[in-house]
Design a protein around this motif. Structure first.
Motif, PDB file in Angstrom:
ATOM      1  N   TYR A  28      31.675  38.875  38.457  1.00 46.35           N
ATOM      2  CA  TYR A  28      31.700  37.981  37.302  1.00 46.35           C
ATOM      3  C   TYR A  28      32.369  38.720  36.154  1.00 46.35           C
ATOM      4  CZ  TYR A  28      28.458  35.771  40.426  1.00 46.35           C
ATOM      5  OH  TYR A  28      27.905  35.209  41.547  1.00 46.35           O
ATOM      6  N   VAL A  29      33.604  38.296  35.823  1.00 45.63           N
ATOM      7  CA  VAL A  29      34.399  39.031  34.842  1.00 45.63           C
ATOM      8  C   VAL A  29      34.973  38.086  33.789  1.00 45.63           C
ATOM      9  CG1 VAL A  29      35.018  40.808  36.544  1.00 45.63           C
ATOM     10  CG2 VAL A  29      36.554  38.862  36.187  1.00 45.63           C
ATOM     11  N   ASP A  30      35.364  38.680  32.653  1.00 47.10           N
ATOM     12  CA  ASP A  30      36.082  37.903  31.649  1.00 47.10           C
ATOM     13  C   ASP A  30      37.574  37.932  31.986  1.00 47.10           C
ATOM     14  OD1 ASP A  30      37.113  40.326  30.710  1.00 47.10           O
ATOM     15  OD2 ASP A  30      35.820  40.385  28.944  1.00 47.10           O
ATOM     16  N   GLU A  31      38.389  37.310  31.143  1.00 53.11           N
ATOM     17  CA  GLU A  31      39.825  37.220  31.420  1.00 53.11           C
ATOM     18  C   GLU A  31      40.520  38.579  31.425  1.00 53.11           C
ATOM     19  OE1 GLU A  31      41.359  33.118  29.628  1.00 53.11           O
ATOM     20  OE2 GLU A  31      40.118  34.242  28.195  1.00 53.11           O
ATOM     21  N   ASN A  32      39.894  39.586  30.839  1.00 58.92           N
ATOM     22  CA  ASN A  32      40.462  40.929  30.819  1.00 58.92           C
ATOM     23  C   ASN A  32      39.956  41.795  31.976  1.00 58.92           C
ATOM     24  OD1 ASN A  32      41.917  40.423  28.409  1.00 58.92           O
ATOM     25  ND2 ASN A  32      40.033  40.755  27.227  1.00 58.92           N
ATOM     26  N   GLY A  33      39.134  41.219  32.842  1.00 56.49           N
ATOM     27  CA  GLY A  33      38.621  41.963  33.988  1.00 56.49           C
ATOM     28  C   GLY A  33      37.349  42.746  33.701  1.00 56.49           C
ATOM     29  N   TYR A  50      28.652  32.179  54.693  1.00 54.24           N
ATOM     30  CA  TYR A  50      28.117  32.645  53.414  1.00 54.24           C
ATOM     31  C   TYR A  50      28.565  31.686  52.327  1.00 54.24           C
ATOM     32  CZ  TYR A  50      32.672  34.394  51.814  1.00 54.24           C
ATOM     33  OH  TYR A  50      33.981  34.482  51.411  1.00 54.24           O
ATOM     34  N   LYS A  51      27.841  31.683  51.229  1.00 59.22           N
ATOM     35  CA  LYS A  51      28.208  30.918  50.037  1.00 59.22           C
ATOM     36  C   LYS A  51      27.802  31.756  48.838  1.00 59.22           C
ATOM     37  CE  LYS A  51      27.372  26.642  47.477  1.00 59.22           C
ATOM     38  NZ  LYS A  51      26.816  27.247  46.266  1.00 59.22           N
ATOM     39  N   THR A  52      28.778  32.094  47.994  1.00 64.83           N
ATOM     40  CA  THR A  52      28.478  32.856  46.787  1.00 64.83           C
ATOM     41  C   THR A  52      28.012  31.895  45.696  1.00 64.83           C
ATOM     42  OG1 THR A  52      30.777  32.734  46.046  1.00 64.83           O
ATOM     43  CG2 THR A  52      30.140  34.659  47.358  1.00 64.83           C
ATOM     44  N   SER A  53      27.558  32.449  44.579  1.00 68.27           N
ATOM     45  CA  SER A  53      26.970  31.617  43.525  1.00 68.27           C
ATOM     46  C   SER A  53      27.793  31.639  42.245  1.00 68.27           C
ATOM     47  CB  SER A  53      25.555  32.105  43.215  1.00 68.27           C
ATOM     48  OG  SER A  53      24.735  31.905  44.345  1.00 68.27           O
ATOM     49  N   GLN A  54      28.129  30.434  41.799  1.00 70.78           N
ATOM     50  CA  GLN A  54      28.758  30.268  40.488  1.00 70.78           C
ATOM     51  C   GLN A  54      27.626  30.238  39.461  1.00 70.78           C
ATOM     52  OE1 GLN A  54      31.507  26.971  40.156  1.00 70.78           O
ATOM     53  NE2 GLN A  54      30.915  26.659  38.036  1.00 70.78           N
ATOM     54  N   LEU A  55      27.747  31.038  38.406  1.00 71.19           N
ATOM     55  CA  LEU A  55      26.676  31.154  37.423  1.00 71.19           C
ATOM     56  C   LEU A  55      27.071  30.569  36.073  1.00 71.19           C
ATOM     57  CD1 LEU A  55      25.687  34.876  38.145  1.00 71.19           C
ATOM     58  CD2 LEU A  55      24.765  32.799  39.193  1.00 71.19           C
ATOM     59  N   LYS A  56      26.052  30.107  35.358  1.00 71.80           N
ATOM     60  CA  LYS A  56      26.254  29.736  33.951  1.00 71.80           C
ATOM     61  C   LYS A  56      25.906  30.969  33.133  1.00 71.80           C
ATOM     62  CE  LYS A  56      25.977  24.856  34.095  1.00 71.80           C
ATOM     63  NZ  LYS A  56      25.679  23.641  33.425  1.00 71.80           N
ATOM     64  N   LEU A  62      33.580  28.929  32.932  1.00 75.63           N
ATOM     65  CA  LEU A  62      34.295  29.327  34.131  1.00 75.63           C
ATOM     66  C   LEU A  62      35.743  28.866  34.025  1.00 75.63           C
ATOM     67  CD1 LEU A  62      34.145  30.619  36.967  1.00 75.63           C
ATOM     68  CD2 LEU A  62      33.722  28.317  37.845  1.00 75.63           C
ATOM     69  N   LYS A  63      36.668  29.787  34.265  1.00 75.74           N
ATOM     70  CA  LYS A  63      38.098  29.480  34.199  1.00 75.74           C
ATOM     71  C   LYS A  63      38.671  29.296  35.601  1.00 75.74           C
ATOM     72  CE  LYS A  63      42.491  31.401  32.647  1.00 75.74           C
ATOM     73  NZ  LYS A  63      43.174  32.546  32.085  1.00 75.74           N
ATOM     74  N   GLU A  64      38.376  30.249  36.508  1.00 79.67           N
ATOM     75  CA  GLU A  64      38.900  30.160  37.863  1.00 79.67           C
ATOM     76  C   GLU A  64      38.074  31.015  38.811  1.00 79.67           C
ATOM     77  OE1 GLU A  64      42.715  32.058  38.687  1.00 79.67           O
ATOM     78  OE2 GLU A  64      42.473  33.296  36.893  1.00 79.67           O
ATOM     79  N   VAL A  65      38.261  30.727  40.096  1.00 82.39           N
ATOM     80  CA  VAL A  65      37.609  31.509  41.151  1.00 82.39           C
ATOM     81  C   VAL A  65      38.719  32.099  42.022  1.00 82.39           C
ATOM     82  CG1 VAL A  65      36.014  31.483  43.103  1.00 82.39           C
ATOM     83  CG2 VAL A  65      35.625  29.960  41.155  1.00 82.39           C
ATOM     84  N   VAL A  66      38.688  33.411  42.198  1.00 86.05           N
ATOM     85  CA  VAL A  66      39.670  34.091  43.036  1.00 86.05           C
ATOM     86  C   VAL A  66      38.950  34.543  44.308  1.00 86.05           C
ATOM     87  CG1 VAL A  66      41.294  36.012  43.201  1.00 86.05           C
ATOM     88  CG2 VAL A  66      40.920  34.883  40.981  1.00 86.05           C
ATOM     89  N   GLN A  78      34.772  41.554  51.819  1.00 83.46           N
ATOM     90  CA  GLN A  78      35.452  40.489  51.080  1.00 83.46           C
ATOM     91  C   GLN A  78      34.980  40.487  49.634  1.00 83.46           C
ATOM     92  OE1 GLN A  78      35.659  36.732  53.674  1.00 83.46           O
ATOM     93  NE2 GLN A  78      34.019  37.923  54.611  1.00 83.46           N
ATOM     94  N   GLU A  79      35.823  39.955  48.751  1.00 87.55           N
ATOM     95  CA  GLU A  79      35.474  39.850  47.331  1.00 87.55           C
ATOM     96  C   GLU A  79      35.752  38.437  46.837  1.00 87.55           C
ATOM     97  OE1 GLU A  79      37.710  42.765  45.144  1.00 87.55           O
ATOM     98  OE2 GLU A  79      36.450  44.423  45.834  1.00 87.55           O
ATOM     99  N   VAL A  80      34.889  37.977  45.970  1.00 94.22           N
ATOM    100  CA  VAL A  80      35.079  36.715  45.270  1.00 94.22           C
ATOM    101  C   VAL A  80      34.903  37.041  43.789  1.00 94.22           C
ATOM    102  CG1 VAL A  80      34.245  34.358  44.948  1.00 94.22           C
ATOM    103  CG2 VAL A  80      34.083  35.433  47.202  1.00 94.22           C
ATOM    104  N   THR A  81      35.887  36.653  42.983  1.00 98.02           N
ATOM    105  CA  THR A  81      35.822  36.958  41.556  1.00 98.02           C
ATOM    106  C   THR A  81      35.756  35.660  40.767  1.00 98.02           C
ATOM    107  OG1 THR A  81      37.129  38.962  41.926  1.00 98.02           O
ATOM    108  CG2 THR A  81      36.925  38.193  39.656  1.00 98.02           C
ATOM    109  N   TYR A  82      34.711  35.525  39.994  1.00102.16           N
ATOM    110  CA  TYR A  82      34.564  34.401  39.075  1.00102.16           C
ATOM    111  C   TYR A  82      35.075  34.872  37.721  1.00102.16           C
ATOM    112  CZ  TYR A  82      31.632  32.116  42.562  1.00102.16           C
ATOM    113  OH  TYR A  82      31.176  31.520  43.704  1.00102.16           O
ATOM    114  N   VAL A  83      36.148  34.239  37.233  1.00100.63           N
ATOM    115  CA  VAL A  83      36.761  34.625  35.965  1.00100.63           C
ATOM    116  C   VAL A  83      36.315  33.623  34.894  1.00100.63           C
ATOM    117  CG1 VAL A  83      38.916  35.072  34.739  1.00100.63           C
ATOM    118  CG2 VAL A  83      38.756  35.571  37.198  1.00100.63           C
TER     119      VAL A  83
END
Length: 195
Positions: A28-33, A50-56, A62-66, A78-83
């Motif tokens: 879980y990162v901001d736009e600057n990483g 598997y299913k990862t979790s989108q958080l508030k 939330l801008k995007e999911v990579v 594997q990596e999932v990045t919530y930006v």
């Protein structure tokens, strides 16, 4: 005439264990990483879903999911990045001001493997929550790490329910010995052997 010999074969069920597992890191990162919340690690058997979790996260949208939010565990990590985009004071709506951080409930076995998808509770700051551990076949609750009840606030909360396998008694088979002559007539009473 020789009497017949009794030979007893005792079988035990063979259990095949596949210990190969995969790992997914949810970031879980901001736009600057920059990390704005701790990584969540998902482990499970190769090929399982598997299913990862989108958080508030208060103050962010939330801008995007990579990466793949849901897929199957693979041999490579594997990596999932919530930006998330940080909201400026001008961009904050009344709804944004009230929104609290997610409460994440995780279901893991003693080895940290995910045995059920996360449940996410979202709400406004001050809303209450209470966790009731789910019944999961072949498991029983070992411990709960985190608050089982409380109020949603500006912080994301993670509650982990750790399960252990239920203890099953091994049930042996019953053997019935029938004594008959060559014509099928009973010559002795049956003997019942419980293992």
């Amino acid at each position: 005439k020789e009497s017949p010999q009794l030979v007893t074969y005792v079988y035990k069920k063979k259990v095949v264990v596949n210990d190969e597992s995969g790992k997914v890191t949810s970031m879980y990162v901001d736009e600057n990483g920059n990390h704005i919340f701790n990584n969540l690690i998902y482990k499970g058997k190769l090929g399982n879903d598997y299913k990862t979790s989108q958080l508030k996260i208060p103050g962010y949208k939330l801008k995007e999911v990579v990466g793949n939010e849901r897929d199957v565990y693979k041999t490579e990590d594997q990596e999932v990045t919530y930006v998330y985009k940080k909201l400026s004071p001008d961009e904050m709506t009344e709804e944004d001001e009230k929104t609290g951080g997610s409460v994440v409930v995780r279901y893991e076995d003693e080895d940290g493997n995910i045995i059920k998808e996360d449940i996410i509770y979202d709400g406004d700051k001050g809303d209450g929550f209470e966790i009731d551990p789910d019944d999961i076949p072949d498991y029983e609750v070992d411990k709960v790490v985190g608050e089982e009840k409380g109020d949603i606030d500006e912080d994301v909360k993670v509650i982990t329910i750790v399960y252990k396998p239920t203890q099953k008694e091994e049930q042996a088979s019953t053997v019935i010995a029938k004594y008959v002559d060559t014509d099928g007539n009973t010559i002795l009473f049956d003997n019942v052997y419980n293992g």
